[in-house]
Design a protein around this motif. Structure first.
Motif, mmCIF file in Angstrom:
data_model
loop_
_atom_site.group_PDB
_atom_site.id
_atom_site.type_symbol
_atom_site.label_atom_id
_atom_site.label_comp_id
_atom_site.label_asym_id
_atom_site.label_seq_id
_atom_site.Cartn_x
_atom_site.Cartn_y
_atom_site.Cartn_z
ATOM 1 N N CYS A 1 0.814 -1.217 0.000
ATOM 2 C CA CYS A 1 0.000 0.000 0.000
ATOM 3 C C CYS A 1 0.848 1.267 0.000
ATOM 4 O O CYS A 1 1.874 1.336 0.645
ATOM 5 C CB CYS A 1 -0.939 0.015 1.196
ATOM 6 N N PHE A 2 0.375 2.233 -0.761
ATOM 7 C CA PHE A 2 1.084 3.515 -0.794
ATOM 8 C C PHE A 2 0.085 4.663 -0.853
ATOM 9 O O PHE A 2 -1.091 4.473 -1.161
ATOM 10 C CB PHE A 2 2.043 3.583 -1.994
ATOM 11 N N THR A 3 0.576 5.829 -0.496
ATOM 12 C CA THR A 3 -0.221 7.026 -0.666
ATOM 13 C C THR A 3 0.551 7.951 -1.599
ATOM 14 O O THR A 3 1.708 7.684 -1.927
ATOM 15 C CB THR A 3 -0.558 7.697 0.677
ATOM 16 N N ASP B 1 2.246 3.457 2.764
ATOM 17 C CA ASP B 1 1.144 3.751 3.673
ATOM 18 C C ASP B 1 0.809 2.448 4.397
ATOM 19 O O ASP B 1 1.329 1.387 4.043
ATOM 20 C CB ASP B 1 -0.065 4.279 2.878
ATOM 21 N N ARG C 1 5.238 9.201 -4.168
ATOM 22 C CA ARG C 1 4.417 8.186 -3.517
ATOM 23 C C ARG C 1 5.223 7.618 -2.379
ATOM 24 O O ARG C 1 6.440 7.511 -2.456
ATOM 25 C CB ARG C 1 3.965 7.116 -4.509
#
Lengths: 371, 283
Positions: free
Chosen positions: A262-264, A282, A279
């Motif tokens: 997961c990334f933001t 997360d 990026r």
């Protein structure tokens, strides 16, 4: 063994690092103080400190294909002129001594970022520039700790594929080298390698059999039962709640996980009318992970978030979707979790609560090594 | 078909230009826009009702927005309520200003598989935004569907959006359109009550057999409408909706919209109520 096996002398093993350094940056795990270790770039100064057997660093090598923070594009807007320009930074790299669990982690990331409808170009560029030298964990004092459960996750102690080159300590002065890709195969033509014999292959088999005995006998042998419980929705709400109560929401488990993806995305200003889009990792453990503009958060309770993490990793649906499991048995989450809800502990909590209810599997007593 | 430079980097927005802004209701505006590059415009024409886009506002970031236009219309636009930093930035744009758009993403409503069925649209407030696309699409292919009904609820008469379209639908012979408001105001001669109360109005007859019910609105409205529809005999499969989630990528990678066994961005945002229940989270 179908792959071409070669033998290399202990004194020559680090020459592989030298050969790789001719045309790429080489990453290796270095021992810090105590038992701490960390991945770092091999330089002329630290080259002699590269070790074959070293505790696997908690901060996983995932960042060499999926950086913790990565600029993905430059944006220029406002006042008429508008430009959106992707930025790539994927140097040629090798990881020397990557463990089998982490090789499986990268393979999981391959399946996730490169499989299915959309391909992640940033991941792809890092990955294509990466050469993996896997070292089989054979030293019980150094390579394997009480958290390791690759044997249960079926990723180790010896990776079966997805490395370029694999080295295994055969004891004495000999290492076995196996190629997993054409690039690795080409490497075996170097004069430091010589042909192996049937005895070497036999020794490899014997050592692997021995090594397996050094893993703590854990309830993670319940992994596949847990996959079934999770997939069939058999886990009781109170189990998730119990797990949720113990979660401190620090995000540590996702931070050290070689298979979390997961990334933001954030835009940060770098000049007048200029931004860069980055990026960064997360974590589903964090409360704001699902919070939408306006404040509505469909996933409020902490146990919802824990449920999410373990469901995503263990549900049969996702294993089938990626053809690989988002848990590789490295044990890092267990090592860093202050609430003792790393994967092995969660598997144990689920087993203890669910197995007695499971008509398929009436359980008398518990496996050895657990309470 | 995706062009190579777009296909290579799925995260790369294309430049869009704002044409004009229309006030809808308090804090909600419709933004008409076009892609700067004609090739992008051409490629975008094949979007489906129910799909969404990722929109970049310089300095504010990127957000998912649903697409209220139908592909049968000539214009592209968003209808957006000012609620966070990105929507605030969008509301601050003036005609001629540029921003970024990538997409369309998501499954969209399977309008083709509803041929020969009755369509019942139930919308609460700005839940009409994603449904507008389907309604216009269905009316543009009127002969493919049987009865078409629209039930729309808003808080007050001032909260009714797409007024021109509402008038058009109310006057059209091909569609039955019923409106209601929670609180009447001076000049309102229509229905007062929650949207579900329209189903029981004298003269209203909702077909249940061979019918698909599209339900979009705030969570509390959704729960009550689902209960009403179930009471009328609608099966969980015959009720469809769209899920909204925090999203960063739109292409199944960032993980924010992953619920149950689905990534809302690629497996949704359109799901049947049966699927939504199995996913196990609130709408």
């Amino acid at each position: 063994m179908s792959m071409r096996a070669r033998i290399i002398h202990r004194d020559d093993v680090l020459k592989i690092v030298d050969l790789l350094r001719r045309d790429r940056e080489v990453i290796a795990a270095f021992l810090g103080r105590g038992r701490d270790s960390a991945f770092g770039v091999v330089t002329d100064e630290n080259r002699d400190r590269v070790q074959i057997h070293v505790p696997n660093p908690h901060y996983p090598p995932k960042r060499y294909v999926f950086p913790h923070i990565e600029r993905i594009m430059k944006l220029r807007g406002g006042n008429g002129e508008v430009r959106i320009e992707p930025t790539y930074d994927a140097p040629r790299r090798a990881i020397f001594g990557i463990r089998s669990c982490d090789v499986a982690g990268i393979w999981h990331l391959d399946r996730f970022f490169l499989g299915r409808e959309f391909r992640d170009i940033y991941y792809q560029r890092h990955r294509e520039a990466l050469f993996l030298v896997n070292v089989v964990c054979t030293d019980p004092g150094c390579d394997i700790d009480e958290h390791c459960f690759c044997v249960c996750a079926d990723t180790g102690p010896a990776a079966r594929d997805h490395f370029d080159l694999q080295l295994m300590d055969l004891g004495g002065d000999e290492f076995m080298a196996v190629a997993g890709t054409p690039a690795g195969e080409a490497f075996l033509d170097e004069p430091i390698f010589r042909r192996g014999t049937a005895e070497h292959v036999e020794r490899r088999r014997r050592i692997l059999g021995e090594v397996r005995k050094h893993f703590k006998e854990m309830t993670t042998s319940w992994f596949s039962a847990t996959v079934r419980y999770v997939s069939q929705g058999k886990i009781l709400d109170k189990t998730w709640e119990e797990i949720g109560v113990r979660c401190l929401e620090c995000g540590g488990c996702t931070y050290v996980c070689p298979a979390c993806t997961c990334f933001t995305v954030r835009d940060r200003q770098v000049g007048p009318n200029e931004w860069e889009r980055v990026r960064l990792w997360d974590a589903c453990a964090l409360g704001g992970f699902t919070r939408m503009a306006g404040g509505h958060n469909p996933r409020r309770a902490v146990h919802d978030r824990r449920n999410r993490r373990f469901f995503r990793k263990l549900a049969h649906y996702f294993i089938q979707r990626e053809l690989t499991m988002a848990c590789v048995g490295c044990g890092r989450c267990n090592a860093v979790c202050h609430g003792d809800i790393g994967m092995p502990s969660v598997v144990e909590m689920i087993r203890r609560a669910t197995a007695p209810e499971d008509k398929m599997e009436p359980v008398e007593g518990t496996p050895a090594g657990s309470k | 078909m995706m062009r190579p430079e777009v296909a290579e980097n799925v995260y790369l927005p294309r430049v869009a230009v704002l044409d004009r802004v229309v006030d809808e209701i308090q804090d909600v505006k419709t933004f008409y826009w076009h892609f700067e590059d004609p090739a992008d415009r051409e490629a975008f024409k094949s979007f489906r009702p129910g799909q969404f886009v990722q929109v970049t506002l310089f300095g504010a970031g990127e957000m998912p927005l649903s697409l209220p236009p139908s592909p049968t219309e000539g214009e592209t636009f968003f209808t957006v309520r000012r609620v966070g930093s990105c929507t605030e930035a969008l509301h601050g744009l003036r005609p001629g200003d540029k921003f970024g758009v990538r997409g369309p993403y998501g499954n969209g409503f399977p309008m083709g598989s509803f041929h020969g069925k009755n369509l019942v649209f139930v919308a609460g407030g700005i839940g009409l935004i994603p449904l507008r696309s389907c309604i216009v699409y269905a009316l543009a292919h009127r002969e493919k569907y049987r009865r078409i009904q629209i039930f729309l609820g808003a808080r007050t008469p001032r909260d009714l959006m797409y007024r021109d379209k509402l008038l058009e639908w109310e006057r059209s012979a091909g569609v039955e359109c019923y409106l209601t408001v929670d609180r009447a105001e001076e000049g309102w001669a229509g229905n007062v009550g929650v949207v579900g109360s329209l189903f029981k109005k004298p003269g209203v007859e909702v077909p249940v057999e061979d019918t698909v019910a599209f339900v979009c609105g705030p969570p509390v409205m959704f729960r009550f409408v689902i209960r009403d529809l179930a009471g009328m005999g609608f099966s969980e499969e015959s009720i469809i909706s769209t899920l909204e989630r925090y999203m960063k990528c739109g292409v199944g990678k960032c993980g924010h919209c992953c619920i149950g066994v689905a990534y809302v961005c690629v497996d949704g945002p359109v799901f049947s109520y049966r699927q939504i229940r199995k996913l196990g989270e609130d709408i």
